[in-house]
Scaffold this motif. Structure first.
Motif, PDB file in Angstrom:
ATOM      1  N   LEU A 149     -18.551  15.158  45.937  1.00  0.00           N
ATOM      2  CA  LEU A 149     -18.768  14.027  45.024  1.00  0.00           C
ATOM      3  C   LEU A 149     -18.675  12.707  45.790  1.00  0.00           C
TER       4      LEU A 149
ATOM      5  N   LEU B 223     -21.186  14.034  37.813  1.00  0.00           N
ATOM      6  CA  LEU B 223     -20.527  15.158  37.140  1.00  0.00           C
ATOM      7  C   LEU B 223     -21.153  15.450  35.776  1.00  0.00           C
ATOM      8  N   GLU B 224     -21.612  14.418  35.118  1.00  0.00           N
ATOM      9  CA  GLU B 224     -22.296  14.636  33.832  1.00  0.00           C
ATOM     10  C   GLU B 224     -23.532  15.499  34.035  1.00  0.00           C
TER      11      GLU B 224
ATOM     12  N   ALA C 274     -16.547  14.176  32.091  1.00  0.00           N
ATOM     13  CA  ALA C 274     -16.882  13.941  33.502  1.00  0.00           C
ATOM     14  C   ALA C 274     -15.829  13.049  34.160  1.00  0.00           C
TER      15      ALA C 274
ATOM     16  N   ASP D  32     -15.121   3.530  32.853  1.00  0.00           N
ATOM     17  CA  ASP D  32     -15.547   3.042  34.177  1.00  0.00           C
ATOM     18  C   ASP D  32     -14.650   1.926  34.700  1.00  0.00           C
TER      19      ASP D  32
ATOM     20  N   ARG E 281     -16.692   4.843  40.224  1.00  0.00           N
ATOM     21  CA  ARG E 281     -16.276   5.650  39.065  1.00  0.00           C
ATOM     22  C   ARG E 281     -17.482   6.027  38.216  1.00  0.00           C
ATOM     23  N   LYS E 282     -18.356   5.046  38.025  1.00  0.00           N
ATOM     24  CA  LYS E 282     -19.563   5.255  37.212  1.00  0.00           C
ATOM     25  C   LYS E 282     -20.468   6.295  37.874  1.00  0.00           C
TER      26      LYS E 282
ATOM     27  N   ALA F 204     -19.675   8.590  40.125  1.00  0.00           N
ATOM     28  CA  ALA F 204     -19.041   9.916  40.122  1.00  0.00           C
ATOM     29  C   ALA F 204     -19.141  10.547  38.743  1.00  0.00           C
ATOM     30  N   ARG F 205     -18.929   9.735  37.751  1.00  0.00           N
ATOM     31  CA  ARG F 205     -19.023  10.260  36.376  1.00  0.00           C
ATOM     32  C   ARG F 205     -20.441  10.745  36.085  1.00  0.00           C
TER      33      ARG F 205
END
Lengths: 162, 137
Positions: free
Chosen positions: B81, B132-133, A40, A9, B125-126, B128-129
């Motif tokens: 996203l 997607l997770e 991801a 992150d 970033r967090k 979006a991650r």
């Protein structure tokens, strides 16, 4: 156990150093949660870069048309302004020239002629009868009757009335 | 129009280009902020092509170069996203992770502090991650 989510992150995926990548890979072999997070993060970076490259392709393909349109519009504007000026002059040139001549004539009349007239008027006021007119009777109206003629005319009328 | 209206506020200390860029950036952010739409992306929203693509790229076999069609799907997914993020987070993520801009460059363009840029990028970033997770999970 140190999870690697903070690394993912805090740093753009593409900027991860070789050391960080090896640390992450070592960790995800034994941590399912972090493995999914790593996957991801990888996909997020991949998608973003594809979006950027697609946008760049669109921009690159759009630019030539944009430039052509802008240049064409600019040339048209330039030609249009020159043409409109010429047409304006053709339409109004004679009028403008006559107005200029009229203005010049008015200026002459206003600033030159009044000076001459004023001196004449002053002379006339001071000397309503010139020497010639007094001596020669030049300004006497020939049609004007003298006192004697008026009196004789009246007497004649009276005689006729009787 | 906005730049012309705010011409008096240009003090001439920085470059005119930077000043105009900042106005354009803030105007876009305000427009995006006013839209106030942050749809979540869930598996049910994905088309068949997108679902298939997600399965392909997340498998070890799918980590090769993307073909032209897959690139288009990837760009579309990135767009979806980004729609889940706030305008500020979206900008930070796009510029840093997509365009490869530095934190300092983003700070200059937006007028934000570097700390704010870092926080925005981290948060984006967090998020979006995590989105997607969920799609992968």
């Amino acid at each position: 156990m140190n999870h690697i989510i903070d690394i993912l992150d805090n740093t753009p995926f593409a900027d991860l150093s070789a050391g960080e990548l090896s640390t992450i890979r070592a960790h995800v072999e034994s941590c399912d949660d972090c493995e999914q997070a790593f996957e991801a993060a990888r996909l997020s970076s991949l998608f973003l870069q594809e979006r950027v490259s697609q946008a760049a392709e669109h921009a690159a393909s759009a630019n030539p048309f944009f430039q052509t349109r802008v240049m064409a519009a600019w040339r048209e504007q330039q030609a249009g302004s020159a043409w409109s000026l010429r047409r304006l002059w053709n339409a109004t040139g004679a009028l403008v020239a006559s107005m200029a001549a009229t203005t010049a004539a008015l200026a002459v009349l206003m600033f030159v002629a009044p000076a001459t007239n004023t001196s004449d008027q002053q002379t006339a006021a001071l000397a309503p009868y010139s020497a010639e007119s007094v001596v020669l009777g030049a300004d006497r109206d020939d049609n004007q009757l003298t006192n004697d003629q008026v009196i004789s005319a009246i007497i004649d009328d009276d005689d006729e009335g009787k | 129009m906005k730049a012309f209206a705010q011409l008096k506020s240009f003090e001439g200390r920085g470059s005119m280009e930077g000043w105009l860029t900042r106005i354009a950036t803030n105007t876009c952010l305000n427009m995006l902020r006013s839209a106030k739409r942050r749809p979540e992306v869930v598996n049910a929203d994905l088309s068949d092509d997108e679902t298939e693509f997600m399965e392909t790229v997340s498998s070890p076999m799918g980590r090769e170069e993307l073909d032209a069609e897959q690139k288009v799907v990837a760009a579309d997914l990135a767009e979806r996203l980004l729609q889940t993020l706030s305008p500020e987070d979206r900008l930070a993520l796009t510029m840093i992770d997509g365009e490869g801009a530095s934190v300092n460059e983003v700070a200059q363009v937006t007028g934000w502090s570097e700390s704010k840029v870092k926080v925005r990028a981290f948060r984006a970033r967090k998020k979006a991650r995590e989105v997607l997770e969920k799609l992968l999970g």
